[in-house]
Every structure is written in structure tokens, then in C-alpha cells.
Design a protein around this motif. Structure first.
Motif, PDB file in Angstrom:
ATOM      1  N   LYS A  16     -21.066   6.934   2.403  1.00 44.85           N
ATOM      2  CA  LYS A  16     -20.298   7.996   1.764  1.00 44.85           C
ATOM      3  C   LYS A  16     -20.930   8.352   0.421  1.00 44.85           C
ATOM      4  O   LYS A  16     -21.413   7.485  -0.297  1.00 44.85           O
ATOM      5  N   MET A  17     -20.881   9.646   0.128  1.00 49.89           N
ATOM      6  CA  MET A  17     -21.374  10.169  -1.143  1.00 49.89           C
ATOM      7  C   MET A  17     -20.300  11.090  -1.702  1.00 49.89           C
ATOM      8  O   MET A  17     -19.757  11.931  -0.979  1.00 49.89           O
ATOM      9  N   THR A  18     -19.981  10.917  -2.973  1.00 48.60           N
ATOM     10  CA  THR A  18     -19.005  11.776  -3.640  1.00 48.60           C
ATOM     11  C   THR A  18     -19.667  12.388  -4.863  1.00 48.60           C
ATOM     12  O   THR A  18     -20.285  11.679  -5.661  1.00 48.60           O
ATOM     13  N   ILE A  19     -19.542  13.697  -4.989  1.00 46.52           N
ATOM     14  CA  ILE A  19     -20.099  14.414  -6.135  1.00 46.52           C
ATOM     15  C   ILE A  19     -18.947  15.062  -6.887  1.00 46.52           C
ATOM     16  O   ILE A  19     -18.095  15.720  -6.284  1.00 46.52           O
ATOM     17  N   ILE A  20     -18.928  14.871  -8.185  1.00 45.63           N
ATOM     18  CA  ILE A  20     -17.977  15.572  -9.047  1.00 45.63           C
ATOM     19  C   ILE A  20     -18.731  16.747  -9.651  1.00 45.63           C
ATOM     20  O   ILE A  20     -19.670  16.563 -10.417  1.00 45.63           O
ATOM     21  N   SER A 162     -14.266   5.259  -5.085  1.00 42.70           N
ATOM     22  CA  SER A 162     -14.211   3.801  -4.940  1.00 42.70           C
ATOM     23  C   SER A 162     -14.720   3.355  -3.571  1.00 42.70           C
ATOM     24  O   SER A 162     -15.121   2.204  -3.401  1.00 42.70           O
ATOM     25  N   GLU A 163     -14.727   4.265  -2.594  1.00 39.06           N
ATOM     26  CA  GLU A 163     -15.194   3.960  -1.241  1.00 39.06           C
ATOM     27  C   GLU A 163     -16.652   4.383  -1.016  1.00 39.06           C
ATOM     28  O   GLU A 163     -17.209   4.104   0.046  1.00 39.06           O
ATOM     29  N   SER A 164     -17.235   5.084  -1.974  1.00 39.59           N
ATOM     30  CA  SER A 164     -18.571   5.668  -1.787  1.00 39.59           C
ATOM     31  C   SER A 164     -19.675   4.777  -2.325  1.00 39.59           C
ATOM     32  O   SER A 164     -19.533   4.156  -3.377  1.00 39.59           O
ATOM     33  N   GLU A 165     -20.779   4.766  -1.579  1.00 44.25           N
ATOM     34  CA  GLU A 165     -21.970   4.051  -2.049  1.00 44.25           C
ATOM     35  C   GLU A 165     -22.715   4.865  -3.089  1.00 44.25           C
ATOM     36  O   GLU A 165     -23.417   4.320  -3.943  1.00 44.25           O
ATOM     37  N   ILE A 166     -22.581   6.193  -3.011  1.00 47.69           N
ATOM     38  CA  ILE A 166     -23.283   7.101  -3.940  1.00 47.69           C
ATOM     39  C   ILE A 166     -22.248   7.973  -4.618  1.00 47.69           C
ATOM     40  O   ILE A 166     -21.474   8.670  -3.959  1.00 47.69           O
ATOM     41  N   ASN A 167     -22.223   7.960  -5.964  1.00 43.20           N
ATOM     42  CA  ASN A 167     -21.340   8.815  -6.749  1.00 43.20           C
ATOM     43  C   ASN A 167     -22.172   9.537  -7.799  1.00 43.20           C
ATOM     44  O   ASN A 167     -22.949   8.905  -8.511  1.00 43.20           O
ATOM     45  N   LEU A 168     -21.994  10.845  -7.862  1.00 46.16           N
ATOM     46  CA  LEU A 168     -22.736  11.668  -8.827  1.00 46.16           C
ATOM     47  C   LEU A 168     -21.768  12.524  -9.611  1.00 46.16           C
ATOM     48  O   LEU A 168     -20.777  13.033  -9.068  1.00 46.16           O
ATOM     49  N   PHE A 169     -22.064  12.741 -10.876  1.00 46.73           N
ATOM     50  CA  PHE A 169     -21.271  13.584 -11.764  1.00 46.73           C
ATOM     51  C   PHE A 169     -22.218  14.658 -12.285  1.00 46.73           C
ATOM     52  O   PHE A 169     -23.097  14.391 -13.088  1.00 46.73           O
ATOM     53  N   ILE A 170     -22.077  15.882 -11.733  1.00 44.35           N
ATOM     54  CA  ILE A 170     -23.031  16.947 -12.081  1.00 44.35           C
ATOM     55  C   ILE A 170     -22.276  18.108 -12.698  1.00 44.35           C
ATOM     56  O   ILE A 170     -21.373  18.642 -12.130  1.00 44.35           O
TER      57      ILE A 170
END
Length: 170
Positions: A16-20, A162-170
Motif C-alpha cells: 500500500k502507498m498513501t500520498i497526502i 498506518s497500514e501503508s509501506e510507502i507514505n508521501l507528503f507532497i
């Protein structure tokens, strides 16, 4: 596992990847959408949470004035939303900077943000508008592009992160 990941990190085999996406500038919309579509095309489960100025990326290009009161309308007038109207965070130069960036992108065959949004939807990327930001800026769902996921709040974004292996704040 042989590749160095643990079963706990990848419970169902899909990362999972989450981007803000908090910025509504062209030079931040491009990497947000390029990373989201590339990851989704690679089999990653991707969600993008569009909040504050980043929500303007999801605004319809034909919506000029939005909001319910004069402050919200003034904000929308001064910071027009839609992928066709995104400025640059640096070197905006009264609109010349974005025009040059778009020309360079065409020359280098880089997809426009509008194309990337469509591609993201086709690839199953979850495009999450922030409900609090919609309320704050007086935006309605009909002010946004079609085909979006349900609106969510910060708690949903944090849970997903919290469930993602990849988190980005762009």
C-alpha cells in the motif's frame, strides 16, 4: 520472505502507498500523479488524500467561482482550481512559468495532470477529497471532477497511512 519483506508488512501480498497531496501547484501535482499512477501500474494499492490547496487539483476546470460566502469566493478567485489553472511554487512569472513547463512537458512527452488523473482513475487509484477542506473552502462535490472516491477525513487518511509501506507528503 526472500525479498526482505515480512508477512506482517504485506498481509495480503499487495503493498500500500498513501500520498497526502496538500499543494495545488503544477510542480507538485505532476509528481503526485506520476508516482500514484506508476505505483498503481506496478500493482501497488494507492490512495491519494487531497487536502487544503491540493484539493484544487480535483476541481473541475470549468468552475471559476466557488464557495458559499465572500471569503470562500475570494479564495477561489485568487487561487483558481482545476488542472488547467495550476501555477508553479517557484518562477510562476505571471503565468509564463507554467506555460513553459507545459511546453517542455509536451516536448518530452510527459502526460498532462488531467491525463494523469484519468489514468489514475482507470488504474484504481483512490482519489480522496478531504471533507474538512471541502467545508472550509465552500466546495461542493459537483465542483470536483467526476468519478472520485467518497470524501474522507484526516482519521481515514491516518488509518490508511498506518497500514501503508510507502507514505508521501507532497
Amino acid at each position: 520472505m526472500a525479498d526482505g519483506t515480512t508477512a506482517a508488512a504485506v498481509p495480503n501480498g499487495t503493498k500500500k502507498m498513501t500520498i497526502i497531496a496538500w499543494s495545488g501547484t503544477l510542480d507538485k501535482a505532476w509528481p503526485t500523479l506520476i508516482l500514484a499512477t506508476t505505483a498503481a501500474a506496478s500493482g501497488v494499492d494507492v490512495a491519494v488524500f487531497f487536502t487544503f490547496w491540493g484539493l484544487r487539483i480535483l476541481q473541475r476546470n470549468d468552475k471559476r467561482l466557488t464557495g458559499r460566502n465572500w471569503k470562500q469566493k475570494a479564495l477561489s478567485f485568487l487561487n483558481r482550481g482545476g488542472t488547467n489553472h495550476l501555477g508553479l511554487s517557484k518562477l510562476n512569472m505571471g503565468g509564463m512559468g507554467p506555460m513553459m513547463m507545459r511546453q517542455l512537458a509536451r516536448e518530452q512527452k510527459v502526460a498532462e495532470p488531467q491525463e494523469l488523473l484519468q489514468m489514475a482513475q482507470e488504474l484504481g487509484v483512490k482519489l480522496w477529497p478531504c471533507q474538512m477542506t471541502l467545508d472550509l473552502m465552500g466546495l461542493k462535490r459537483e465542483d470536483l471532477i467526476d468519478g472520485l472516491s467518497d470524501t474522507v477525513g484526516a482519521a481515514t487518511a491516518i488509518q490508511r497511512m498506518s497500514e501503508s509501506e510507502i507514505n508521501l507528503f507532497i
